[in-house]
Design a protein around this motif. Sequence first.
Motif, PDB file in Angstrom:
ATOM      1  N   HIS A 178       0.861  -1.119  -0.043  1.00 51.14           N
ATOM      2  CA  HIS A 178       0.107  -0.011  -0.013  1.00 51.14           C
ATOM      3  C   HIS A 178       0.820   1.194   0.208  1.00 51.14           C
TER       4      HIS A 178
ATOM      5  N   ASN B  34       1.068   5.044   0.044  1.00 49.58           N
ATOM      6  CA  ASN B  34       0.247   6.387   0.529  1.00 49.58           C
ATOM      7  C   ASN B  34       1.174   7.284  -0.428  1.00 49.58           C
TER       8      ASN B  34
ATOM      9  N   SER C  56      -5.599   5.578   4.279  1.00 45.90           N
ATOM     10  CA  SER C  56      -4.386   4.696   4.556  1.00 45.90           C
ATOM     11  C   SER C  56      -4.471   3.913   5.852  1.00 45.90           C
TER      12      SER C  56
ATOM     13  N   ILE D 183      -4.594  -0.131   6.492  1.00 49.57           N
ATOM     14  CA  ILE D 183      -3.863  -0.801   7.385  1.00 49.57           C
ATOM     15  C   ILE D 183      -4.559  -1.684   8.310  1.00 49.57           C
TER      16      ILE D 183
ATOM     17  N   TYR E 110       3.686  -1.069   3.980  1.00 54.06           N
ATOM     18  CA  TYR E 110       3.099   0.300   3.872  1.00 54.06           C
ATOM     19  C   TYR E 110       4.293   1.206   3.538  1.00 54.06           C
TER      20      TYR E 110
ATOM     21  N   ASP F 245       5.113   5.081   2.789  1.00 55.21           N
ATOM     22  CA  ASP F 245       4.555   6.534   2.932  1.00 55.21           C
ATOM     23  C   ASP F 245       5.566   7.059   1.741  1.00 55.21           C
TER      24      ASP F 245
END
Length: 333
Positions: free
Chosen positions: A68, A70, A79, A83, A96, A98
């Motif tokens: 994923h 962001n 986001s 999660i 994840y 960012d």
Amino acid sequence: MDLNTRPDSMLRITTKELADKFIEEQVALIREQVKDKKVLLALSGGVDSSVVAALLIKAVGKQLVCVHVNHGLMRKGESEQVIEIFQNQLDANLVYVDATDRFLDLLAGVSDPEKKRKIIGGEFIKVFDEEASKLKGISFLAQGTIYPDILESIKQAEGKKAVKSHHNVGGLPEDLQFELVEPIKLLYKDEVRVVGEALGLPHAMVYRQPFPGPGLGVRCLGAITRDRLHALREADAILREEFGKNGLAEKVWQFFVIIPDIKSVGVKDDSRYEGWPAIIRAVNTKDAMTATVEEIPYAVLRHITARITSEVEGINRVLYDITPKPTGTIEWE
């Protein structure tokens, strides 16, 4: 046979029985394609990528790595929700990333919508490539491409322009290092939902608001600025909250806010106040190829307007787009 063209003989998936058959066929095809290799999936949390994730988990289990990203263009709380649902509730193998500053820096000063889409799509692939380099045996990139994405991205007849490029179709680089896995690319959106429910995904996830791959990047019209992006995110959150309170969230297929790069004169605290307009879009559709505009009660629109103009810094007007598709598209960019 063109693998990007839906066969005329393909039945519309409208029942669980047809969805179960589709799932069985796709699971077999995925296993045949992937074998013992690993697959990287761009998991946005929307219905398309969620259904692909469920199909891949059913087919190859832990060989799937969900990523994923962001990109700073997500809706408010998006986001965090991804999660919570996928990592904490569904126990997915989730990475994840960012990359907010990375994407927004690349998009600074870029106003052309097609260039924005291609930048976002290209950078997504770079992020995935970097994540894949940290893992062993990643050979495939899975995507939630659906049939309307393909129809709107390719020229359907000689001399006819494509409606728009989708980040997962027109934005992919030619030197892509992964083989693609796209199990739902011949399905329309309503069919994807039927398949999602047959896979046992939560109703709220299957009927989650559609969200474009480039996210708020195609709703913050023109060159994206952080202050206008913030205003867009806050206004959109208010719209979603009020639609939920008024029983419209389940009734309307897709609703969102758009903020163009223009300002008009307004009044705030008895003084001149230049601000952006927030444009509300609320449409219903079955296949995303045509769409009708929902008639929202005036009292609801008036309340939403009052909240947005009083709670969101930088916005001084709220407009409602009543254009169907065609002639307008669902998104503005």
